[in-house]
Every structure is written in structure tokens, then in C-alpha cells.
Design a protein around this motif. Sequence first.
Motif, PDB file in Angstrom:
ATOM      1  N   ARG A  20       0.944  -1.239   0.112  1.00 20.56           N
ATOM      2  CA  ARG A  20       0.070   0.128   0.067  1.00 20.56           C
ATOM      3  C   ARG A  20       0.752   1.265   0.006  1.00 20.56           C
ATOM      4  NH1 ARG A  20      -2.714  -0.427   4.673  1.00 20.56           N
ATOM      5  NH2 ARG A  20      -4.158  -2.012   3.835  1.00 20.56           N
ATOM      6  N   THR A  21       1.962   1.298   0.784  1.00 22.73           N
ATOM      7  CA  THR A  21       2.813   2.604   0.919  1.00 22.73           C
ATOM      8  C   THR A  21       3.797   2.643  -0.176  1.00 22.73           C
ATOM      9  OG1 THR A  21       4.494   1.418   2.146  1.00 22.73           O
ATOM     10  CG2 THR A  21       2.608   2.449   3.152  1.00 22.73           C
ATOM     11  N   GLY A  22       4.006   1.651  -1.122  1.00 20.55           N
ATOM     12  CA  GLY A  22       4.815   1.496  -2.240  1.00 20.55           C
ATOM     13  C   GLY A  22       6.015   1.048  -2.010  1.00 20.55           C
ATOM     14  N   ALA A  23       6.215   0.628  -0.548  1.00 19.31           N
ATOM     15  CA  ALA A  23       7.558   0.283  -0.312  1.00 19.31           C
ATOM     16  C   ALA A  23       8.124  -0.954  -1.172  1.00 19.31           C
ATOM     17  CB  ALA A  23       7.729  -0.229   1.117  1.00 19.31           C
ATOM     18  N   ILE A  24       7.380  -2.051  -1.581  1.00 15.02           N
ATOM     19  CA  ILE A  24       7.460  -3.044  -2.331  1.00 15.02           C
ATOM     20  C   ILE A  24       6.601  -3.163  -3.476  1.00 15.02           C
ATOM     21  CG2 ILE A  24       8.691  -4.638  -0.427  1.00 15.02           C
ATOM     22  CD1 ILE A  24       6.098  -6.002  -0.299  1.00 15.02           C
ATOM     23  N   ASP A  25       7.115  -3.844  -4.695  1.00 12.36           N
ATOM     24  CA  ASP A  25       6.177  -3.888  -5.815  1.00 12.36           C
ATOM     25  C   ASP A  25       5.856  -5.311  -6.142  1.00 12.36           C
ATOM     26  OD1 ASP A  25       4.964  -3.973  -8.291  1.00 12.36           O
ATOM     27  OD2 ASP A  25       6.667  -2.877  -9.517  1.00 12.36           O
ATOM     28  N   PRO A  26       4.768  -5.957  -5.774  1.00 10.46           N
ATOM     29  CA  PRO A  26       4.678  -7.577  -5.718  1.00 10.46           C
ATOM     30  C   PRO A  26       4.760  -8.031  -7.329  1.00 10.46           C
ATOM     31  CG  PRO A  26       2.484  -6.202  -5.358  1.00 10.46           C
ATOM     32  CD  PRO A  26       3.440  -5.387  -5.059  1.00 10.46           C
ATOM     33  N   SER A  27       4.536  -7.174  -8.349  1.00  9.55           N
ATOM     34  CA  SER A  27       4.608  -7.324  -9.560  1.00  9.55           C
ATOM     35  C   SER A  27       5.869  -8.002 -10.049  1.00  9.55           C
ATOM     36  CB  SER A  27       4.242  -6.253 -10.480  1.00  9.55           C
ATOM     37  OG  SER A  27       4.885  -5.259 -10.469  1.00  9.55           O
ATOM     38  N   THR A  28       6.864  -7.622  -9.178  1.00  9.98           N
ATOM     39  CA  THR A  28       8.076  -8.191  -9.582  1.00  9.98           C
ATOM     40  C   THR A  28       8.492  -9.609  -9.330  1.00  9.98           C
ATOM     41  OG1 THR A  28       9.346  -7.286  -7.451  1.00  9.98           O
ATOM     42  CG2 THR A  28       9.389  -5.819  -9.303  1.00  9.98           C
ATOM     43  N   VAL A  29       7.707 -10.206  -8.440  1.00  9.87           N
ATOM     44  CA  VAL A  29       7.757 -11.688  -8.222  1.00  9.87           C
ATOM     45  C   VAL A  29       6.814 -12.365  -9.000  1.00  9.87           C
ATOM     46  CG1 VAL A  29       8.437 -11.383  -5.926  1.00  9.87           C
ATOM     47  CG2 VAL A  29       6.267 -11.648  -6.545  1.00  9.87           C
ATOM     48  N   LEU A  30       6.114 -11.868  -9.741  1.00  9.52           N
ATOM     49  CA  LEU A  30       5.173 -12.479 -10.590  1.00  9.52           C
ATOM     50  C   LEU A  30       5.745 -12.883 -12.026  1.00  9.52           C
ATOM     51  CD1 LEU A  30       1.774 -10.440 -10.391  1.00  9.52           C
ATOM     52  CD2 LEU A  30       2.376 -12.495  -9.184  1.00  9.52           C
ATOM     53  N   THR A  31       5.595 -14.354 -12.322  1.00 17.63           N
ATOM     54  CA  THR A  31       6.416 -14.682 -13.737  1.00 17.63           C
ATOM     55  C   THR A  31       5.348 -15.017 -14.655  1.00 17.63           C
ATOM     56  OG1 THR A  31       6.414 -17.185 -12.759  1.00 17.63           O
ATOM     57  CG2 THR A  31       8.386 -15.649 -12.394  1.00 17.63           C
ATOM     58  N   GLN A  32       4.074 -15.002 -14.232  1.00 19.57           N
ATOM     59  CA  GLN A  32       2.929 -15.526 -15.286  1.00 19.57           C
ATOM     60  C   GLN A  32       1.829 -14.637 -14.878  1.00 19.57           C
ATOM     61  OE1 GLN A  32       3.646 -17.336 -17.880  1.00 19.57           O
ATOM     62  NE2 GLN A  32       5.786 -17.929 -17.054  1.00 19.57           N
ATOM     63  N   VAL A  33       1.033 -14.335 -16.050  1.00 18.36           N
ATOM     64  CA  VAL A  33      -0.325 -13.503 -15.580  1.00 18.36           C
ATOM     65  C   VAL A  33      -1.141 -14.446 -16.838  1.00 18.36           C
ATOM     66  CG1 VAL A  33      -1.858 -11.285 -15.823  1.00 18.36           C
ATOM     67  CG2 VAL A  33       0.639 -11.397 -14.789  1.00 18.36           C
TER      68      VAL A  33
END
Length: 61
Positions: A20-33
Motif C-alpha cells: 500500500r505504501t509503495g515500499a515493495i512492488d509485488p509484480s516483480t515476483v510474478l512470472t506469469q499472468v
Amino acid sequence: MKMGNCNHRRYIPHLVDLVRTGAIDPSTVLTQVEDMPSVLDAYETFDRRESGWTKAVIAPA
């Protein structure tokens, strides 16, 4: 939000705050959508632990 077998109730609130605060971006661990029509194929591929399938998200069409 659902997770696998882990102590997720302990960690999820803090992780959600970090996103929520932008400290981490979870999209960097996604390998497939993948979209919903291919959910069964995507699950089977992920379950076989094929190369390149580290973390997947199923996005509604």
C-alpha cells in the motif's frame, strides 16, 4: 486473500501495508499472468513446477 500452508495471518497485514505504501512492488515476483479461460492449464503447468513458473496470478477477463 488466500495463501498456502504458512503462518500467513502473522505476515499478511505487514506485507499489505508495504504494498500500500509503495515500499515493495509485488509484480516483480510474478512470472506469469493468465486469464480465467486458461486457469486449468495454468494451474497444471504451475503444479508441474515447469521452468519460468515461480509465481502466477489469474486475472479475470
